[in-house]
Design an enzyme around this catalytic site. Structure first.
Site, PDB file in Angstrom:
ATOM      1  N   ILE A  19       2.841  -7.924  -4.093  1.00 39.83           N
ATOM      2  CA  ILE A  19       1.436  -8.304  -4.235  1.00 39.83           C
ATOM      3  C   ILE A  19       0.782  -7.283  -5.154  1.00 39.83           C
ATOM      4  CG2 ILE A  19      -0.766  -8.672  -3.079  1.00 39.83           C
ATOM      5  CD1 ILE A  19       0.816  -9.178  -0.501  1.00 39.83           C
ATOM      6  N   ARG A  21      -1.771  -4.938  -7.034  1.00 37.87           N
ATOM      7  CA  ARG A  21      -2.850  -4.092  -6.532  1.00 37.87           C
ATOM      8  C   ARG A  21      -4.224  -4.739  -6.693  1.00 37.87           C
ATOM      9  NH1 ARG A  21      -4.461   1.398  -9.727  1.00 37.87           N
ATOM     10  NH2 ARG A  21      -6.448   1.515  -8.700  1.00 37.87           N
ATOM     11  N   ALA A  53       3.182  -4.830  -0.700  1.00 39.96           N
ATOM     12  CA  ALA A  53       1.857  -4.736  -1.314  1.00 39.96           C
ATOM     13  C   ALA A  53       1.736  -3.401  -2.033  1.00 39.96           C
ATOM     14  CB  ALA A  53       0.778  -4.853  -0.248  1.00 39.96           C
ATOM     15  N   GLU A  54       1.186  -3.438  -3.242  1.00 40.98           N
ATOM     16  CA  GLU A  54       0.992  -2.194  -3.979  1.00 40.98           C
ATOM     17  C   GLU A  54      -0.483  -1.841  -4.034  1.00 40.98           C
ATOM     18  OE1 GLU A  54       2.357  -2.420  -8.030  1.00 40.98           O
ATOM     19  OE2 GLU A  54       0.757  -3.761  -8.618  1.00 40.98           O
ATOM     20  N   GLY A  55      -0.745  -0.543  -4.107  1.00 42.50           N
ATOM     21  CA  GLY A  55      -2.117  -0.082  -4.252  1.00 42.50           C
ATOM     22  C   GLY A  55      -2.915  -0.047  -2.966  1.00 42.50           C
TER      23      GLY A  55
END
Length: 97
Positions: A19, A21, A53-55
């Site tokens: 996902i 950021r 998920a990133e960020g």
């Protein structure tokens, strides 16, 4: 022409979906702000992919993602970017949750 980029998810030899950021940043107080992140998680689950998920920068974002079924994440909430040496030291000192 005639192919959706989403159709490639079924054809590629992948096991994870990330996902971006930008969609994690949209997670605020309202659950409607997280609709794209939720949709990506559901898509990944339906395709049998793990989702990361990133960020992730806040505990609220992390909790919201977990409630949607996303149990893998990266971001400043967990650690800042670091050198390889710092990472090895950090891993040795950090106990898994």
């Amino acid at each position: 022409t005639g192919f959706s980029s989403l159709s490639y998810l079924q054809k590629l030899d992948v096991d994870r979906l990330k996902i971006d950021r930008a969609f994690v940043n949209e997670i605020k107080d309202s659950s409607s702000d997280a609709s794209i992140a939720k949709m990506v998680i559901q898509l990944g689950q339906n395709l049998g992919l793990s989702v990361i998920a990133e960020g992730v920068e806040s505990e609220m974002q992390a909790q919201t993602l977990r409630s949607f079924g996303c149990h893998l994440a990266q971001g400043y909430l967990f650690a800042k970017p670091m050198t390889r040496e710092d990472l090895h030291s950090w891993l040795a000192q950090t106990k898994p949750a």
